[in-house]
Design an enzyme around this catalytic site. Structure first.
Site, PDB file in Angstrom:
ATOM      1  N   ASP A  10      31.929  42.872  36.956  1.00 32.48           N
ATOM      2  CA  ASP A  10      32.988  42.025  36.389  1.00 32.48           C
ATOM      3  C   ASP A  10      34.308  42.492  36.997  1.00 32.48           C
ATOM      4  OD1 ASP A  10      34.354  40.202  34.682  1.00 32.48           O
ATOM      5  OD2 ASP A  10      34.760  41.800  33.256  1.00 32.48           O
ATOM      6  N   SER A  11      35.344  41.695  36.781  1.00 30.99           N
ATOM      7  CA  SER A  11      36.675  42.111  37.207  1.00 30.99           C
ATOM      8  C   SER A  11      37.137  43.331  36.405  1.00 30.99           C
ATOM      9  CB  SER A  11      37.658  40.967  36.986  1.00 30.99           C
ATOM     10  OG  SER A  11      37.574  40.526  35.646  1.00 30.99           O
ATOM     11  N   TYR A  42      40.916  38.522  37.591  1.00 29.17           N
ATOM     12  CA  TYR A  42      40.554  37.637  38.698  1.00 29.17           C
ATOM     13  C   TYR A  42      40.956  36.181  38.387  1.00 29.17           C
ATOM     14  CZ  TYR A  42      37.277  40.998  40.969  1.00 29.17           C
ATOM     15  OH  TYR A  42      36.695  42.054  41.622  1.00 29.17           O
ATOM     16  N   GLY A  43      41.173  35.913  37.105  1.00 28.79           N
ATOM     17  CA  GLY A  43      41.269  34.533  36.632  1.00 28.79           C
ATOM     18  C   GLY A  43      42.400  33.710  37.211  1.00 28.79           C
ATOM     19  N   CYS A  73      30.935  37.867  35.254  1.00 29.01           N
ATOM     20  CA  CYS A  73      32.315  37.375  35.267  1.00 29.01           C
ATOM     21  C   CYS A  73      32.220  35.882  35.554  1.00 29.01           C
ATOM     22  CB  CYS A  73      33.082  38.099  36.372  1.00 29.01           C
ATOM     23  SG  CYS A  73      34.753  37.465  36.652  1.00 29.01           S
ATOM     24  N   GLU A 152      41.624  42.828  26.386  1.00 21.34           N
ATOM     25  CA  GLU A 152      41.786  44.138  27.041  1.00 21.34           C
ATOM     26  C   GLU A 152      42.635  45.081  26.176  1.00 21.34           C
ATOM     27  OE1 GLU A 152      40.988  45.377  30.349  1.00 21.34           O
ATOM     28  OE2 GLU A 152      39.722  43.663  30.838  1.00 21.34           O
ATOM     29  N   CYS A 184      34.112  32.701  29.544  1.00 22.62           N
ATOM     30  CA  CYS A 184      34.713  33.920  30.110  1.00 22.62           C
ATOM     31  C   CYS A 184      34.071  35.065  29.365  1.00 22.62           C
ATOM     32  CB  CYS A 184      36.221  33.916  29.881  1.00 22.62           C
ATOM     33  SG  CYS A 184      37.004  35.490  30.292  1.00 22.62           S
ATOM     34  N   HIS A 186      35.115  37.889  28.584  1.00 27.82           N
ATOM     35  CA  HIS A 186      35.968  38.593  27.620  1.00 27.82           C
ATOM     36  C   HIS A 186      35.979  37.910  26.251  1.00 27.82           C
ATOM     37  CE1 HIS A 186      37.634  40.666  31.109  1.00 27.82           C
ATOM     38  NE2 HIS A 186      38.413  41.381  30.327  1.00 27.82           N
TER      39      HIS A 186
HETATM   40  N1  DGL Z   1      35.776  38.436  32.823  1.00 26.18           N
HETATM   41  C1  DGL Z   1      36.485  37.406  33.555  1.00 26.18           C
HETATM   42  C2  DGL Z   1      35.725  36.083  33.455  1.00 26.18           C
HETATM   43  O1  DGL Z   1      34.670  36.010  32.840  1.00 26.18           O
HETATM   44  C3  DGL Z   1      37.862  37.194  33.041  1.00 26.18           C
HETATM   45  C4  DGL Z   1      38.846  38.261  33.368  1.00 26.18           C
HETATM   46  C5  DGL Z   1      39.621  37.993  34.606  1.00 26.18           C
HETATM   47  O2  DGL Z   1      40.451  37.067  34.638  1.00 26.18           O
HETATM   48  O3  DGL Z   1      39.405  38.725  35.552  1.00 26.18           O
HETATM   49  O4  DGL Z   1      36.162  35.094  33.987  1.00 26.18           O
END
Ligand code: DGL
Length: 267
Positions: A10-11, A42-43, A73, A152, A184, A186
């Site tokens: 994941d990011s 990463y989003g 991710c 986070e 997502c 998160h």
């Molecule tokens: N875990 C990332 C996702 O599922 C979100 C976090 C990010 O923006 O890097 O898209």
């Protein structure tokens, strides 16, 4: 059969919601998790950048001799999965398809909501996957970029989280959605405020759960023949102590994480 590990990445830390599903449903599997904490989120990045970062992580995992990789991710699944599957001779699974299939199968009103990062929503991967198989289903999608920093920071309940949830989700109230994809990794951490904001009649789909349910029913990779508990390792590109501390919010408290730092090509 193979005792080689499963790679997960994941990011940052959100992919642990997917890792937890793997630890629970594949208890004998060894795993290696990579969180790109130096470059999260990463989003909001371009598909090219997300693909380059993902490629570096997969290269690292392949060097660790993993037998399969789970892209934990949604943003990387939306933007990089196809390139990764094309470039690496190893099974690689993303978190979009199983959740899209599950949501399409469960909606009674034929109206599904999707929330995710800007990159995931702009890629239209969830929307296209649902609409191409089920043209009669309406999909309403919304990017919710503040949910990732809230998760986070551990701000997952209370007035700030509720206000942000209300800010993003109030548009759904005037629709007939009965199913919402938490697009997502998160977002499961914010499940309670999201559910409260939408009301109990909307069913939430967790992308990690949807993928692991599907893999469990029909494991596409050889399982570990050894029946002792799986060994888990965690690598991050920045601040291993901070990551290890935060994991208690994402993982079963019996799992104690000691993350190690790694350097990827361009970090
Ligand atoms: N875990 C990332 C996702 O599922 C979100 C976090 C990010 O923006 O890097 O898209």
């Amino acid at each position: 059969m193979s005792n080689r590990p499963i790679g997960i990445f994941d990011s940052g830390i959100g992919g642990l919601t997917v890792a937890q599903e793997i630890y629970t449903h594949f208890p004998h599997e060894n795993t290696i998790y990579v969180g790109d904490t130096a470059r999260v989120p990463y989003g909001n990045r371009s598909p090219e950048t997300v693909t380059n970062f993902s490629r570096e992580i997969v290269t690292f995992l392949v060097k660790q001799e993993v037998k399969a990789i789970v892209v934990a991710c949604s943003t990387a699944s939306a933007q990089a999965l196809k390139a990764l599957q094309h470039e690496f001779p190893i099974p690689i699974y993303g978190v979009i398809e199983a959740a899209a299939t599950k949501a399409a199968g469960e909606t009674k009103t034929k109206h599904v909501g999707v929330i995710g990062t800007r990159g995931t929503i702009q890629s239209k991967r969830f929307q296209t996957m649902i609409k191409s198989a089920h043209p009669q289903i309406t999909v309403t999608a919304k990017a919710c970029p503040l949910f990732v920093p809230l998760a986070e920071e551990g701000i997952t309940t209370g007035p700030i989280a509720s206000q942000v949830a209300h800010h993003y989700l109030s548009d759904f109230k005037s629709t007939s959605i009965d199913t919402l994809i938490l697009g997502c990794t998160h977002y499961p951490l914010l499940e309670n405020v999201i559910q409260t904001s939408l009301g109990p009649e909307v069913r939430l789909i967790n992308v990690g759960q949807a993928l692991i349910e599907e893999l469990k029913n029909n494991p596409p990779f050889p399982l570990n023949p050894q029946k002792n508990p799986g060994n888990h390792q965690w690598y991050v590109t920045d601040d291993p102590e901070g990551f290890s501390r935060l994991t208690t919010r994402f993982l079963n408290p019996s799992i104690s994480v000691k993350a190690k730092a790694i350097t990827l090509n361009s970090v």
